[in-house]
Design a protein around this motif. Structure first.
Motif, short mmCIF file in Angstrom:
data_model
loop_
_atom_site.label_atom_id
_atom_site.label_comp_id
_atom_site.label_asym_id
_atom_site.label_seq_id
_atom_site.Cartn_x
_atom_site.Cartn_y
_atom_site.Cartn_z
N ASP A 83 -11.06 -12.18 -2.84
CA ASP A 83 -11.29 -10.98 -1.31
C ASP A 83 -10.46 -10.72 -0.49
O ASP A 83 -10.11 -9.42 -0.61
CB ASP A 83 -12.25 -11.38 -1.31
CG ASP A 83 -13.80 -10.87 -2.46
OD1 ASP A 83 -13.77 -10.51 -3.57
OD2 ASP A 83 -14.51 -11.78 -1.63
N ASN A 337 5.09 0.93 -9.20
CA ASN A 337 3.74 1.34 -8.08
C ASN A 337 4.43 1.61 -7.22
O ASN A 337 4.03 2.08 -5.38
CB ASN A 337 3.22 -0.09 -8.02
CG ASN A 337 4.71 -0.94 -7.41
OD1 ASN A 337 5.81 -0.07 -6.73
ND2 ASN A 337 4.21 -1.86 -7.00
N GLU A 473 -1.37 -4.83 3.55
CA GLU A 473 -2.71 -4.06 3.38
C GLU A 473 -2.77 -4.19 1.84
O GLU A 473 -1.26 -4.49 0.72
CB GLU A 473 -1.71 -3.07 3.04
CG GLU A 473 -2.48 -1.42 2.60
CD GLU A 473 -4.11 -1.03 3.11
OE1 GLU A 473 -4.44 -1.81 2.17
OE2 GLU A 473 -3.94 -1.10 4.55
N ARG A 474 -3.85 -4.54 0.92
CA ARG A 474 -4.04 -4.93 -0.30
C ARG A 474 -4.39 -3.25 -0.66
O ARG A 474 -4.53 -3.92 -2.51
CB ARG A 474 -5.40 -6.06 0.02
CG ARG A 474 -4.72 -6.99 0.18
CD ARG A 474 -6.14 -8.28 0.45
NE ARG A 474 -6.50 -8.11 -1.26
CZ ARG A 474 -6.99 -8.36 -2.18
NH1 ARG A 474 -7.96 -8.03 -2.08
NH2 ARG A 474 -7.07 -8.03 -3.87
N ASP A 475 -4.96 -2.43 -0.29
CA ASP A 475 -4.94 -1.03 -1.13
C ASP A 475 -3.34 -0.46 -1.71
O ASP A 475 -2.91 -0.36 -1.03
CB ASP A 475 -5.83 -0.32 -0.60
CG ASP A 475 -6.19 1.10 -0.96
OD1 ASP A 475 -6.71 1.24 -1.80
OD2 ASP A 475 -5.44 1.48 -0.60
N PRO A 476 -3.41 -0.48 -3.11
CA PRO A 476 -2.12 -0.31 -3.45
C PRO A 476 -1.79 1.47 -3.32
O PRO A 476 -0.66 1.13 -2.54
CB PRO A 476 -2.41 -0.09 -4.67
CG PRO A 476 -3.23 -0.85 -4.99
CD PRO A 476 -3.86 -1.08 -3.98
N ALA A 477 -2.55 2.38 -3.14
CA ALA A 477 -2.25 3.18 -2.46
C ALA A 477 -1.93 3.39 -1.17
O ALA A 477 -0.87 3.93 -0.98
CB ALA A 477 -3.59 4.46 -2.43
N ALA A 478 -2.78 2.54 0.14
CA ALA A 478 -2.16 2.86 1.40
C ALA A 478 -1.41 1.83 1.27
O ALA A 478 -0.21 2.61 2.50
CB ALA A 478 -3.25 2.29 2.08
N ARG A 479 -0.73 0.77 0.49
CA ARG A 479 0.72 0.37 0.49
C ARG A 479 1.98 1.01 1.03
O ARG A 479 2.91 1.31 1.00
CB ARG A 479 0.52 -1.32 -0.07
CG ARG A 479 1.99 -1.51 -0.07
CD ARG A 479 1.36 -3.00 -0.82
NE ARG A 479 2.81 -3.91 -1.09
CZ ARG A 479 3.60 -4.18 -2.11
NH1 ARG A 479 3.69 -3.04 -3.00
NH2 ARG A 479 5.06 -4.25 -1.60
#
Length: 532
Positions: A83, A337, A473-479
């Motif tokens: 997680d 990505n 940052e783990r969320d790909p979109a946010a990163r």
């Protein structure tokens, strides 16, 4: 003596059967041109792509690039991520075997990654795996190798703990540095584990012969977990750094693939061979760095003006014959990505409008016509094309600003050693080829704490903060948004002026099936076949 009639008929029948069967029995052999002789077949010592092409046919990491250049499972059939993003647990394929028939185990990967970080190995690319917990400390001799964050849970389960979440970790595991070695083979054979007849590998092919500066031959590995889908019986690599000779051998149908031919041959070859000529933009940026420690290059207006005055279309078409494309972003296109890179705000202007704006900026800064003289030295590593680029850029700056421009070239080792050891300069040519397919690999070069590759010592607090945020940052979109914001700053400030996105040049014979151009320039032979 005359044969009995019945035996003669049998002989004729047998002969006709063999003749009829010969096409089906013919070996499927791929002849690959390679742009030089590999210095090593030890993945711990590898550093260049002509070694990578060979090693990735012989060995398979936890992840691999597929024919389209996307990360897919390799020796690991699946994985889970904790997680907090700090622990990866890989399940190895139950049928993954070494070429000697022994199973590929988690212990092999533990051994391989420890070997890479062991200071005694002196692996040149050990830093690729620095995201693994304690890797850097182990590599610097500050901790023993058994403190590396890799653990065999059981024979087919591997756990890797990271220093911090690393969103591009799966890309790192597809790098040649992360290819495994057989623990049993290395312990038994020492340095000779790389030799034909000795090497034990886990990839689609196994090494059977290597004649330095002549050829390297590998055959299909029957123990490979996906051997049923490997369509080639044999792959022969030819180490030819003479580009003209490579083309001649392709035209003589002695080679099916040629890598990195001379750009001035593109049009002739296209006319003769059409779609066999592949000019594929790759993850590589050709750029000029400005030393922001020195006047006038510490002034963003001067940096922007100089960058805007460079006619990138001219460089791409006239010097590189269309084998490279104009660049207005540090991150090249083609990173899945990341999407379309964030370009400089002048990217869509005409060259004439750019030059007019550049003259305004330079006057605002107090340089050029009617202002302080503009003396610029361009440093570049010795290469005919780099010299032509520097000469062209010098003319552009002279014609646009009345600048006095001089050129200084050094051999490639001396050039980069000077830049990496904090040597002062005005403008310096540099290039970066991605180690892994992630925008971070390009943007991290300009972080202020990067003492090695931030040649011009760019220092921007907001930029550094965004890059630091991207690592957690783990969320790909946010990163993705964070990295784009960072690149926007970089392109606004122009501590570097991206000039060209490099392209890989390949000749691919019509008989080769399964080839796909891709930005990471990954072309494993296991995905290819040849028509008879």
């Amino acid at each position: 003596m005359t044969l009995p009639k019945i035996n003669l008929r049998a002989a004729i029948l047998l002969g006709s059967l063999l003749i009829g069967a010969s096409p089906a029995l013919a070996e499927a052999v791929l002849h690959r041109g390679n742009a030089g002789e590999p210095q090593t077949l030890d993945q711990a010592q590898t550093s260049i792509n002509i070694e990578e092409f060979i090693l990735k046919d012989l060995y398979e990491g936890l992840t691999i690039y597929d024919a389209a250049g996307k990360i897919v499972p390799g020796t690991a059939e699946s994985w889970t991520i904790s997680d907090n993003g700090g622990v990866y647990t890989f399940k190895l394929r139950p049928d993954a075997k070494w070429s000697d028939g022994s199973p590929v185990t988690s212990d092999d990967f533990v051994f391989s990654y420890q070997r890479i970080q062991d200071p005694k190995t002196a692996a040149g690319y050990a830093n690729i795996l620095y995201p693994i917990k304690n890797a850097e400390k182990v590599n610097k001799g500050e901790l023993p190798v058994d403190q590396l964050g890799v653990r065999a849970v059981d024979d087919k389960t591997l756990e890797i703990t990271l220093e911090q979440p690393t969103p591009f970790f799966l890309e790192l595991l597809a790098h040649q540095t992360a290819l495994p070695v057989s623990k049993a083979s290395v312990e038994k054979n020492g340095a000779s584990f790389v030799q034909p007849g000795v090497m034990v590998s886990n990839g689609a092919f196994k090494l059977v012969a290597h004649v330095p500066n002549d050829s390297l031959t590998m055959e299909k590995n029957p123990e490979y977990w996906d051997a049923a889908n490997v369509k080639l019986d044999k792959v022969i690599f030819y180490p030819i750094d003479d580009q003209a000779a490579s083309v001649r051998r392709f035209e003589a149908k002695e080679m099916d693939l040629v890598y990195n031919f001379s750009a001035d041959q593109i049009e002739r070859l296209r006319q003769a061979y059409g779609d066999a000529v592949h000019v594929s933009p790759t993850l590589a940026t050709y750029y000029y760095a400005f030393d922001s420690r020195n006047e006038p290059f510490n002034d963003v207006r001067v940096r922007r003006a100089l960058s805007m005055a460079v006619d990138r279309d001219f460089l791409a078409k006239e010097i590189y014959s269309g084998s490279q494309i104009p660049a207005y972003s540090m991150v090249p296109p083609g990173i899945e990505n990341y999407g379309e890179p964030s370009k400089a705000d002048f990217a869509d202007m005409s060259q004439l409008d750019r030059e007019d704006k550049a003259i305004e900026l330079m006057k605002e800064a107090g340089y050029g016509e009617g202002g302080k003289p503009l003396d610029i030295e361009i440093r570049y590593n010795t290469n005919p094309n780099h010299e032509r680029v520097a000469t062209a850029v010098a003319d552009m700056w002279k014609n646009t600003f009345g600048a006095k421009v001089s050129l200084l070239n050094l051999d490639i080792s001396s050039h980069y050693a000077y830049l990496q050891e904090d040597g002062k300069f005005n403008v310096a040519r540099a290039g970066w080829v991605a180690d892994y397919a992630d925008a971070e690999n390009f943007l991290a070069l300009s972080v202020s704490s990067n003492k090695t590759f931030n040649y011009g010592k760019f220092n921007n607090v907001k930029y550094d903060a965004l890059m630091k945020q991207s690592y957690t940052e783990r969320d790909p979109a946010a990163r993705k948004i964070i990295l784009h914001e960072a690149e926007k700053i970089l392109m606004q400030e122009q501590p570097i002026a991206p000039l060209l996105t490099q392209a890989d040049l390949w000749l691919v014979a019509d008989k080769v099936q399964g080839w796909q151009d891709n930005a990471p320039n990954q072309h494993l032979s296991k995905f290819l076949s040849v028509s008879q």
